[in-house]
Design an enzyme around this catalytic site. Structure first.
Site, PDB file in Angstrom:
ATOM      1  N   HIS A   1      -5.937  -5.780  -3.199  1.00 50.90           N
ATOM      2  CA  HIS A   1      -6.873  -5.721  -2.072  1.00 50.90           C
ATOM      3  C   HIS A   1      -7.089  -7.098  -1.450  1.00 50.90           C
ATOM      4  O   HIS A   1      -7.840  -7.225  -0.482  1.00 50.90           O
ATOM      5  CB  HIS A   1      -8.215  -5.147  -2.526  1.00 50.90           C
TER       6      HIS A   1
ATOM      7  N   ASN B   1      -3.454   8.858   3.843  1.00 51.86           N
ATOM      8  CA  ASN B   1      -2.248   8.130   4.252  1.00 51.86           C
ATOM      9  C   ASN B   1      -2.083   7.973   5.762  1.00 51.86           C
ATOM     10  O   ASN B   1      -1.118   7.353   6.224  1.00 51.86           O
ATOM     11  CB  ASN B   1      -1.002   8.818   3.690  1.00 51.86           C
TER      12      ASN B   1
ATOM     13  N   HIS C   1       0.648   4.096  -2.922  1.00 49.50           N
ATOM     14  CA  HIS C   1       0.342   5.484  -2.575  1.00 49.50           C
ATOM     15  C   HIS C   1       1.486   6.421  -2.951  1.00 49.50           C
ATOM     16  O   HIS C   1       1.261   7.597  -3.251  1.00 49.50           O
ATOM     17  CB  HIS C   1       0.032   5.603  -1.088  1.00 49.50           C
TER      18      HIS C   1
ATOM     19  N   ARG D   1       0.826  -1.213   0.000  1.00 48.38           N
ATOM     20  CA  ARG D   1       0.000   0.000   0.000  1.00 48.38           C
ATOM     21  C   ARG D   1       0.860   1.264   0.000  1.00 48.38           C
ATOM     22  O   ARG D   1       0.561   2.230  -0.700  1.00 48.38           O
ATOM     23  CB  ARG D   1      -0.921  -0.025   1.223  1.00 48.38           C
TER      24      ARG D   1
END
Length: 315
Positions: A187, A90, A62, A58
């Site tokens: 995911h 975040n 990001h 992740r």
């Protein structure tokens, strides 16, 4: 595995064509033991905390979606500047310490050579592999950025996005609908707070409380954890029952009406993405091949300028 190797052979040329000077052997002479040191740090962290796999993947995603993969997400806020890591999307990122530990190990081997952006890309790969996913060679040569602004995290795709918004977000970064579906498969790892899917299980519309595309039994199970006025800090659920294993369960559940986010469900709203969801649900190998291709493509976006000596601050 053979399919992934064959895929990588064709991808090497496409990576070079991006003009970012990335190569598979970038550190072969300047820091040949870098990858070994990074993998060791990631393995140690995951052995102590299984949530690290999802966290590293992740963080990398990001990072790449804001200014390219330049490790700007790792920078601390300084003075009046609020950095990316402290932006609303975040706040829940964690496991930055793993990158710091890997950086220390690499600096001990070859000071000032390996960028934090490359360490993050390699750590994300290791996280997927250790969780049972595919392995791949990561093109290297990224530089670290010097700018990090929390306001720019608004550009990250949100869990409430519909298919049009997702397509626009990915296309702005040179990523296709295929990449969108493949990367959404990430995911399969991790945990989600109630706030990310609250819109689907409470007051969905003026007429319906729950999103009608969601399985009623699944919605009920989510409601039992996430009340409409949830006051339990950090309440949420795992992304899927095998949330610590990188597999294609995410796609299987999506077809059963058991996805968490509106953005997940939206993948079934367009013929092309729905077909890919079905393909990946029926074949773990097809998903693995596509994920590798899309990860290499996404992680090759880079616009940094330096090699940081400390990942948390600019030189």
């Amino acid at each position: 595995m053979a399919a992934i190797v064959a895929l990588l052979c064709t991808l090497i040329f496409s990576v070079y064509s991006l003009g970012d000077a990335l190569s598979l052997n970038y550190y072969d002479k300047s820091c040949p033991q870098a990858e070994v040191a990074i993998t060791k740090a990631v393995k140690k962290a995951i052995a102590n905390d299984k949530t690290v796999s999802a966290a590293l993947l992740r963080i990398h995603f990001h990072d790449c979606f804001v200014r390219g993969c330049d490790a700007s997400v790792l920078l601390n806020s300084v003075g009046k500047n609020t950095a990316e890591k402290d932006g609303p999307p975040n706040i829940s990122l964690h496991a930055f310490y793993v990158i710091d530990n890997a950086k220390k190990a690499v600096e001990a081997l070859c000071p000032g050579v390996v960028s934090c952006a490359d360490i993050l890309a390699l750590a994300a790969r290791d996280a997927v592999t250790i969780a049972g996913g595919p392995n791949w060679e990561v093109p290297k040569g990224r530089k670290d950025g010097r700018v990090s602004k929390a306001t720019e995290t608004r550009s990250l795709p949100a869990p409430t996005f519909n298919i049009s918004q997702l397509q626009q977000s990915f296309s702005q970064r040179g990523l296709s609908m295929n990449d969108l579906v493949a990367l959404s498969g990430g995911h399969t790892l991790g945990f989600s707070h109630c706030s990310s899917f609250q819109n689907r299980i409470h007051n969905f519309s003026t007429k319906l409380d729950v999103d009608p595309t969601m399985s009623p039994s699944f919605a009920a199970s989510l409601k039992s954890v996430c009340s409409s006025h949830n006051k339990v800090r950090n309440a949420g659920v795992t992304m899927d029952p095998s949330s610590r294993t990188f597999d294609n369960t995410y796609f299987k559940l999506l077809l059963q009406g058991k996805s968490l986010f509106s953005s997940d469900q939206s993948l079934l709203s367009a013929p092309k993405t729905k077909a890919l969801v079905s393909k990946f649900a029926s074949s773990q190998e097809a998903f693995g091949d596509a994920f590798v291709k899309s990860m290499i493509k996404m992680s090759s976006l880079n616009g940094g300028q330096e090699v940081r000596l400390d990942c948390k601050v600019v030189n």
